[in-house]
Design a protein around this motif. Structure first.
Motif, PDB file in Angstrom:
ATOM      1  N   LEU A 126       2.829   0.305  -5.612  1.00 20.78           N
ATOM      2  CA  LEU A 126       1.683   0.778  -6.385  1.00 20.78           C
ATOM      3  C   LEU A 126       2.095   1.416  -7.708  1.00 20.78           C
ATOM      4  O   LEU A 126       1.311   1.463  -8.645  1.00 20.78           O
ATOM      5  CB  LEU A 126       0.885   1.798  -5.568  1.00 20.78           C
ATOM      6  CG  LEU A 126       0.136   1.257  -4.350  1.00 20.78           C
ATOM      7  CD1 LEU A 126      -0.462   2.410  -3.552  1.00 20.78           C
ATOM      8  CD2 LEU A 126      -0.943   0.280  -4.768  1.00 20.78           C
ATOM      9  N   LYS A 127       3.337   1.909  -7.794  1.00 20.67           N
ATOM     10  CA  LYS A 127       3.763   2.585  -9.027  1.00 20.67           C
ATOM     11  C   LYS A 127       3.722   1.651 -10.235  1.00 20.67           C
ATOM     12  O   LYS A 127       3.640   2.113 -11.365  1.00 20.67           O
ATOM     13  CB  LYS A 127       5.160   3.186  -8.864  1.00 20.67           C
ATOM     14  CG  LYS A 127       6.285   2.177  -8.836  1.00 20.67           C
ATOM     15  CD  LYS A 127       7.629   2.888  -8.708  1.00 20.67           C
ATOM     16  CE  LYS A 127       8.740   1.884  -8.641  1.00 20.67           C
ATOM     17  NZ  LYS A 127       9.278   1.491  -9.905  1.00 20.67           N
ATOM     18  N   ASP A 128       3.729   0.349 -10.000  1.00 18.05           N
ATOM     19  CA  ASP A 128       3.598  -0.611 -11.102  1.00 18.05           C
ATOM     20  C   ASP A 128       2.184  -0.623 -11.689  1.00 18.05           C
ATOM     21  O   ASP A 128       1.957  -1.188 -12.756  1.00 18.05           O
ATOM     22  CB  ASP A 128       3.943  -2.030 -10.641  1.00 18.05           C
ATOM     23  CG  ASP A 128       5.392  -2.187 -10.219  1.00 18.05           C
ATOM     24  OD1 ASP A 128       6.228  -1.342 -10.613  1.00 18.05           O
ATOM     25  OD2 ASP A 128       5.700  -3.150  -9.501  1.00 18.05           O
TER      26      ASP A 128
ATOM     27  N   ALA B  23      -5.445   5.971   1.271  1.00 20.51           N
ATOM     28  CA  ALA B  23      -6.353   6.277   2.380  1.00 20.51           C
ATOM     29  C   ALA B  23      -6.712   4.951   3.044  1.00 20.51           C
ATOM     30  O   ALA B  23      -7.675   4.293   2.667  1.00 20.51           O
ATOM     31  CB  ALA B  23      -7.592   6.994   1.867  1.00 20.51           C
ATOM     32  N   GLY B  24      -5.896   4.519   3.997  1.00 20.72           N
ATOM     33  CA  GLY B  24      -6.089   3.232   4.654  1.00 20.72           C
ATOM     34  C   GLY B  24      -5.222   2.173   4.006  1.00 20.72           C
ATOM     35  O   GLY B  24      -5.109   2.126   2.791  1.00 20.72           O
ATOM     36  N   ARG B  25      -4.601   1.363   4.802  1.00 19.37           N
ATOM     37  CA  ARG B  25      -3.649   0.384   4.286  1.00 19.37           C
ATOM     38  C   ARG B  25      -4.313  -0.968   4.045  1.00 19.37           C
ATOM     39  O   ARG B  25      -5.361  -1.255   4.594  1.00 19.37           O
ATOM     40  CB  ARG B  25      -2.480   0.223   5.265  1.00 19.37           C
ATOM     41  CG  ARG B  25      -1.714   1.520   5.487  1.00 19.37           C
ATOM     42  CD  ARG B  25      -0.505   1.340   6.367  1.00 19.37           C
ATOM     43  NE  ARG B  25       0.436   0.367   5.848  1.00 19.37           N
ATOM     44  CZ  ARG B  25       1.309   0.584   4.861  1.00 19.37           C
ATOM     45  NH1 ARG B  25       1.351   1.751   4.269  1.00 19.37           N
ATOM     46  NH2 ARG B  25       2.146  -0.349   4.475  1.00 19.37           N
ATOM     47  N   LEU B  26      -3.644  -1.770   3.234  1.00 18.11           N
ATOM     48  CA  LEU B  26      -4.032  -3.152   2.992  1.00 18.11           C
ATOM     49  C   LEU B  26      -2.728  -3.916   2.839  1.00 18.11           C
ATOM     50  O   LEU B  26      -1.890  -3.550   2.017  1.00 18.11           O
ATOM     51  CB  LEU B  26      -4.890  -3.235   1.727  1.00 18.11           C
ATOM     52  CG  LEU B  26      -5.622  -4.538   1.428  1.00 18.11           C
ATOM     53  CD1 LEU B  26      -6.540  -4.940   2.575  1.00 18.11           C
ATOM     54  CD2 LEU B  26      -6.425  -4.414   0.143  1.00 18.11           C
ATOM     55  N   ASP B  27      -2.518  -4.936   3.657  1.00 13.24           N
ATOM     56  CA  ASP B  27      -1.253  -5.683   3.645  1.00 13.24           C
ATOM     57  C   ASP B  27      -0.923  -6.222   2.263  1.00 13.24           C
ATOM     58  O   ASP B  27      -1.825  -6.508   1.468  1.00 13.24           O
ATOM     59  CB  ASP B  27      -1.317  -6.863   4.626  1.00 13.24           C
ATOM     60  CG  ASP B  27      -1.438  -6.426   6.072  1.00 13.24           C
ATOM     61  OD1 ASP B  27      -0.894  -5.361   6.416  1.00 13.24           O
ATOM     62  OD2 ASP B  27      -2.080  -7.149   6.847  1.00 13.24           O
ATOM     63  N   ALA B  28       0.354  -6.411   1.996  1.00  7.95           N
ATOM     64  CA  ALA B  28       0.809  -6.929   0.697  1.00  7.95           C
ATOM     65  C   ALA B  28       0.205  -8.297   0.406  1.00  7.95           C
ATOM     66  O   ALA B  28      -0.081  -8.614  -0.748  1.00  7.95           O
ATOM     67  CB  ALA B  28       2.333  -6.996   0.655  1.00  7.95           C
TER      68      ALA B  28
ATOM     69  N   SER C 267       0.846  -1.195   0.000  1.00 12.49           N
ATOM     70  CA  SER C 267       0.000   0.000   0.000  1.00 12.49           C
ATOM     71  C   SER C 267       0.882   1.247   0.000  1.00 12.49           C
ATOM     72  O   SER C 267       0.669   2.185   0.764  1.00 12.49           O
ATOM     73  CB  SER C 267      -0.912   0.006   1.226  1.00 12.49           C
ATOM     74  OG  SER C 267      -1.841  -1.036   1.145  1.00 12.49           O
ATOM     75  N   GLN C 268       1.899   1.233  -0.821  1.00  5.09           N
ATOM     76  CA  GLN C 268       2.810   2.364  -0.988  1.00  5.09           C
ATOM     77  C   GLN C 268       3.356   2.299  -2.406  1.00  5.09           C
ATOM     78  O   GLN C 268       3.295   1.255  -3.043  1.00  5.09           O
ATOM     79  CB  GLN C 268       3.941   2.317   0.038  1.00  5.09           C
ATOM     80  CG  GLN C 268       4.818   1.086  -0.098  1.00  5.09           C
ATOM     81  CD  GLN C 268       5.822   0.918   1.037  1.00  5.09           C
ATOM     82  OE1 GLN C 268       5.478   1.198   2.193  1.00  5.09           O
ATOM     83  NE2 GLN C 268       7.014   0.499   0.724  1.00  5.09           N
TER      84      GLN C 268
END
Length: 176
Positions: free
Chosen positions: A24-26, A36-41, A13-14
């Motif tokens: 996420l850049k991929d 806005a809020g994380r989600l584990d890999a 989530s980064q």
């Protein structure tokens, strides 16, 4: 601007990758948006991103208690006793959870394949549950399911408040 992204397994989530996990850049090439809020890999599903600071806070801050809905594939069979425990709240090593909405559900018919697939054991059945929580502790859903004897094999966030995955294929994003 608000973006909904169907995050695949193995993506952080980064924006920057780290170790074996992609960033996420991929998938998203938009300047100025933030998670806005994380989600584990190792979790999949709905991730919201925005360029609006107050909106980011409303979505991510636990004080606003925005509901998060998850589909959880677990090892073992979901029992009414386990659902009752989750519905009352369970005690984790960092304290009790708030009560959750928990129901057993059929395996989703239109679910994308996970890469890599979950580990399956021939002698251990799997089942699915839907869990709705209003907190956002670290790995909370996984810890809650384990606390009731149902280790999580696959975790998919399907909704955050009024935002959901409807019609959004994995690895794709859409402006709301």
């Amino acid at each position: 601007m608000l973006i909904r992204f169907n995050k695949p397994y193995g993506v952080l989530s980064q924006f920057t990758p780290e170790g074996r996990w992609r960033g996420l850049k991929d998938h998203i090439d938009l300047p100025g948006v933030y998670v806005a809020g994380r989600l584990d890999a190792d979790s999949e599903g709905l991730l919201l991103l925005t360029d609006d600071g107050p909106m980011q806070a409303r979505i991510a801050d636990p004080r606003f208690k925005m509901e998060k809905t998850y589909l959880v594939q677990v090892e073992g069979m979901v029992t009414q006793a386990a659902l009752n425990q989750l519905s009352r709240g369970v005690t984790l090593n960092d304290g009790p959870t708030l009560p959750a909405f928990a129901i057993a559900v059929d395996p989703p018919a239109d679910l994308w394949p996970r890469n890599p697939p979950i580990r399956e054991r021939k002698n251990s059945p799997t089942s699915w549950l839907e869990l709705v929580i209003r907190e956002g502790r670290n790995r909370q859903v996984r810890r809650m399911s384990a606390a009731v004897g149902l280790p999580t094999l696959r975790l998919i966030r399907t909704a955050v408040g009024p935002y959901n995955l409807d019609g959004l294929p994995t690895s794709t994003w859409q402006q709301v």
